[in-house]
Scaffold this active site. Structure first.
Site: not given
Length: 247
Positions: A8, A128
């Site tokens: 990330e 998500d």
């Protein structure tokens, strides 16, 4: 089961976020390109990169990501800031094996359907889930969709896979971190990649036996060394059942 090491990126650095808060990143003092190469050398079959800067339209990480894509020698799955077909096309042209779309799917599902038809087996749907609802915009906005209903929206589309993130489990609030993954994997029309469920090596073992789960994404646990990648790859190998020999 495929292990996808996760890198990330925020302001050119490897980070992990708590509840998606870019203002409070956990910074890992490693070179992202070198770390990607280390994952490939350890035997990873694929890699996921999430570009947090791109979510706000900032392309500062683009050159680094291209360097990783062209240098690691394994497929790279890229997410972060995909809002248009043009940007999806651009990164596929740059060599990204698959594009991960989440927020775009909540606000513009028809564009995802079109992208899946244009690039079959290259569009990954990110689902998500927090407190039963699909969230978007880097986990900041809760939609009205429950996960099952959301999956049905894309039931007939040629998606490469579906990444399901159990946010409750990721932040340590879920009592049963596999319950949501198990349920949705059984409902999905594409292979499921689980995210947010791996904190230790035993979690890899448990996930391997969940039907319809083809892979898992591991980020923070690799960086803080709670999980060793080589060990996780070994555990994730297909289980070969003993077969009786014909006499």
């Amino acid at each position: 089961m495929i292990i996808y090491p996760l890198i990330e990126l925020l302001e050119g650095r490897c980070v992990s976020l708590y509840r998606g808060r870019t203002e409070e990143p956990q910074i890992w003092h490693v070179d992202p390109v070198k770390r990607a190469q280390e994952y490939a050398e350890a035997g990873a079959e694929a890699l996921q990169i999430t570009d947090f800067d791109a979510m706000s339209g900032d392309e500062r990480n683009a050159d680094m990501i291209r360097e990783i894509i062209h240098g690691v020698g394994i497929p790279v799955q890229l997410g972060g800031g995909f809002r248009t077909l043009d940007r999806i096309s651009e990164w596929i042209d740059h060599g990204a094996a698959r594009i991960v779309v989440g927020t775009m799917a909540v606000y513009q599902p028809d564009l995802i359907k079109e992208a899946a038809k244009l690039y079959p087996d290259q569009i990954v749907l990110a689902v998500d889930v927090f407190e039963g609802k699909v969230v978007s915009d880097g986990w900041h906005n809760k939609s009205a969709f429950d996960a099952s209903t959301f999956l049905k929206t894309f039931e007939g589309d040629p998606l490469a896979s579906i990444v399901i993130t159990d946010i409750d489990a990721d932040i340590g609030d879920a009592e049963d971190s596999l319950a949501l993954i198990t349920q949705l994997a059984g409902e999905a029309n594409a292979p499921v990649i689980a995210r947010g469920t791996i904190c230790e090596i035993d979690d890899v073992s448990r996930l391997q036996y969940v039907p319809h789960v083809s892979g898992t994404i591991i980020g923070r646990a690799l960086f803080d060394r709670s999980v060793d990648l080589a060990e996780a790859l070994e555990v994730a190998k297909p289980v070969v059942e003993p077969r009786a020999e014909f006499i």
